[in-house]
Design a protein around this motif. Structure first.
Motif, PDB file in Angstrom:
ATOM      1  N   LEU A 132       0.826  -1.206   0.000  1.00 40.19           N
ATOM      2  CA  LEU A 132       0.000   0.000   0.000  1.00 40.19           C
ATOM      3  C   LEU A 132       0.865   1.263   0.000  1.00 40.19           C
ATOM      4  N   ALA A 133       1.957   1.239   0.749  1.00 42.07           N
ATOM      5  CA  ALA A 133       2.844   2.402   0.809  1.00 42.07           C
ATOM      6  C   ALA A 133       3.486   2.681  -0.549  1.00 42.07           C
ATOM      7  N   VAL A 134       3.983   1.633  -1.184  1.00 40.20           N
ATOM      8  CA  VAL A 134       4.605   1.790  -2.500  1.00 40.20           C
ATOM      9  C   VAL A 134       3.577   2.246  -3.531  1.00 40.20           C
ATOM     10  N   ALA A 135       2.388   1.664  -3.479  1.00 40.30           N
ATOM     11  CA  ALA A 135       1.334   2.039  -4.424  1.00 40.30           C
ATOM     12  C   ALA A 135       0.903   3.491  -4.228  1.00 40.30           C
ATOM     13  N   TRP A 136       0.864   3.948  -2.978  1.00 43.22           N
ATOM     14  CA  TRP A 136       0.495   5.340  -2.710  1.00 43.22           C
ATOM     15  C   TRP A 136       1.524   6.296  -3.315  1.00 43.22           C
ATOM     16  N   VAL A 137       2.800   5.985  -3.126  1.00 48.33           N
ATOM     17  CA  VAL A 137       3.859   6.824  -3.710  1.00 48.33           C
ATOM     18  C   VAL A 137       3.758   6.804  -5.233  1.00 48.33           C
ATOM     19  N   LYS A 138       3.522   5.614  -5.794  1.00 45.01           N
ATOM     20  CA  LYS A 138       3.416   5.487  -7.248  1.00 45.01           C
ATOM     21  C   LYS A 138       2.263   6.318  -7.795  1.00 45.01           C
ATOM     22  N   SER A 139       1.112   6.271  -7.127  1.00 44.08           N
ATOM     23  CA  SER A 139      -0.056   7.027  -7.591  1.00 44.08           C
ATOM     24  C   SER A 139       0.161   8.528  -7.441  1.00 44.08           C
ATOM     25  N   LYS A 140       0.905   8.949  -6.407  1.00 41.29           N
ATOM     26  CA  LYS A 140       1.188  10.370  -6.226  1.00 41.29           C
ATOM     27  C   LYS A 140       2.112  10.892  -7.322  1.00 41.29           C
ATOM     28  N   GLU A 141       3.045  10.055  -7.757  1.00 39.85           N
ATOM     29  CA  GLU A 141       4.017  10.481  -8.761  1.00 39.85           C
ATOM     30  C   GLU A 141       3.486  10.326 -10.185  1.00 39.85           C
ATOM     31  N   THR A 142       2.448   9.512 -10.367  1.00 42.81           N
ATOM     32  CA  THR A 142       1.897   9.301 -11.716  1.00 42.81           C
ATOM     33  C   THR A 142       0.421   9.687 -11.750  1.00 42.81           C
ATOM     34  N   ASN A 143      -0.455   8.727 -11.473  1.00 49.08           N
ATOM     35  CA  ASN A 143      -1.899   8.994 -11.455  1.00 49.08           C
ATOM     36  C   ASN A 143      -2.602   7.958 -10.590  1.00 49.08           C
ATOM     37  N   ILE A 191      10.595   3.400 -10.179  1.00 51.44           N
ATOM     38  CA  ILE A 191      11.537   4.045 -11.099  1.00 51.44           C
ATOM     39  C   ILE A 191      11.085   3.921 -12.551  1.00 51.44           C
ATOM     40  N   LEU A 192      10.132   3.027 -12.817  1.00 53.20           N
ATOM     41  CA  LEU A 192       9.746   2.742 -14.202  1.00 53.20           C
ATOM     42  C   LEU A 192       9.304   3.991 -14.954  1.00 53.20           C
ATOM     43  N   HIS A 193       8.379   4.763 -14.393  1.00 54.57           N
ATOM     44  CA  HIS A 193       7.858   5.934 -15.108  1.00 54.57           C
ATOM     45  C   HIS A 193       8.931   7.000 -15.308  1.00 54.57           C
ATOM     46  N   ASN A 196      11.058   5.787 -18.209  1.00 56.91           N
ATOM     47  CA  ASN A 196      10.303   5.959 -19.459  1.00 56.91           C
ATOM     48  C   ASN A 196      10.318   7.412 -19.908  1.00 56.91           C
ATOM     49  N   ALA A 197      10.151   8.337 -18.957  1.00 55.55           N
ATOM     50  CA  ALA A 197      10.194   9.767 -19.296  1.00 55.55           C
ATOM     51  C   ALA A 197      11.583  10.163 -19.776  1.00 55.55           C
ATOM     52  N   GLN A 198      12.595   9.644 -19.124  1.00 61.22           N
ATOM     53  CA  GLN A 198      13.972   9.938 -19.524  1.00 61.22           C
ATOM     54  C   GLN A 198      14.265   9.377 -20.907  1.00 61.22           C
ATOM     55  N   ARG A 203      15.013  10.281 -26.829  1.00 60.02           N
ATOM     56  CA  ARG A 203      14.560  10.102 -28.219  1.00 60.02           C
ATOM     57  C   ARG A 203      14.318  11.446 -28.887  1.00 60.02           C
ATOM     58  N   GLN A 204      13.703  12.360 -28.153  1.00 58.50           N
ATOM     59  CA  GLN A 204      13.437  13.686 -28.711  1.00 58.50           C
ATOM     60  C   GLN A 204      14.734  14.419 -29.023  1.00 58.50           C
ATOM     61  N   GLN A 205      15.717  14.295 -28.140  1.00 54.73           N
ATOM     62  CA  GLN A 205      17.010  14.936 -28.369  1.00 54.73           C
ATOM     63  C   GLN A 205      17.702  14.352 -29.591  1.00 54.73           C
ATOM     64  N   ARG A 206      17.637  13.032 -29.733  1.00 52.15           N
ATOM     65  CA  ARG A 206      18.250  12.394 -30.894  1.00 52.15           C
ATOM     66  C   ARG A 206      17.549  12.825 -32.178  1.00 52.15           C
ATOM     67  N   LEU A 207      16.224  12.952 -32.109  1.00 51.00           N
ATOM     68  CA  LEU A 207      15.457  13.369 -33.275  1.00 51.00           C
ATOM     69  C   LEU A 207      15.828  14.788 -33.682  1.00 51.00           C
TER      70      LEU A 207
END
Length: 226
Positions: A132-143, A191-193, A196-198, A203-207
């Motif tokens: 629950l603690a990890v999920a709460w942090v994840k939802s706060k940082e994402t959605n 760390i996944l999201h 992914n953002a990084q 990719r945008q920089q390479r483009l």
């Protein structure tokens, strides 16, 4: 995710597993390791730490296999049920079922006559609180939609990765693997999201770099007017 960040995820998760197992292992196996520290046996201390680190790496690899398996299953679940809310409901049922089995099956298989059920509730409560603690942090940082999948991953997937030790009920291995798996799984899901953002930024920089090179090449290849 870019290959660079994928390798970064793999290495960092290995490190998390190794360090966590060393720290927990020193507490769990202190009765066995205490003479090495009291007598200051450097070789034995180093050997014990290396052994714990290798076991942590092994737990980390198991965690990573479960993580990528869940990412695939999550996509299949969304595709099969055609609704995020319905898939979340299925995951909630599986979470409750997993926690119940963790308590009930271990109690019926390993408890002796007259044993209290409370010691068998502790691992389930610990896993639930951490999840629950990890999920709460994840939802706060994402959605908010990330809350149930994160809880499912932290509880159900951790339980599946934990099965080999749960079957044996060896107390030392029980907590050693539990904390390593929870630490690795928590790190990966949180760390996944960010990775992914990084990766998207890279990719945008390479483009942009490619577009800049293309424009420069066109200018250089442009024929003079005179």
């Amino acid at each position: 995710m870019t290959s660079r960040n994928l390798v970064k995820l793999f290495k960092n998760t290995l490190l998390v597993g190794g360090v966590t197992t060393i720290i927990v292992g020193l507490f769990v196996h202190w009765n066995e390791l205490q003479p090495f520290f009291v007598d200051f046996k450097i070789i034995d201390i180093i050997s014990a730490i290396i052994w714990l680190m290798v076991m942590g790496f092994l737990f980390s690899v198991i965690s990573q296999m479960g993580f990528f398996a869940y990412l695939t299953i999550h996509r299949f679940g969304l595709g099969i049920f055609k609704s995020a809310s319905l898939w979340n409901a299925v995951q909630i049922v599986l979470i409750l079922f997993g926690l119940f089995d963790l308590v009930y099956l271990r109690y019926t298989n390993f408890a002796k006559t007259g044993d209290s059920i409370l010691p068998y509730l502790v691992p389930a409560l610990l896993l639930l609180v951490v999840g629950l603690a990890v999920a709460w942090v994840k939802s706060k940082e994402t959605n908010r939609e990330a809350f149930i999948p994160a809880v499912f991953f932290m509880i159900v997937v951790t339980l599946l990765e934990w099965v080999p030790v749960l079957r044996e009920n060896a107390e030392n291995w029980f907590y050693l693997m539990a904390f390593a798996l929870m630490a690795c799984n928590a790190y990966q899901i949180l760390i996944l999201h960010k990775l992914n953002a990084q990766s998207e930024q890279e990719r945008q920089q390479r483009l942009k770099q490619k577009e800049g090179k293309t424009i420069n090449n066109k200018k250089m290849n442009k024929k003079p007017s005179i």
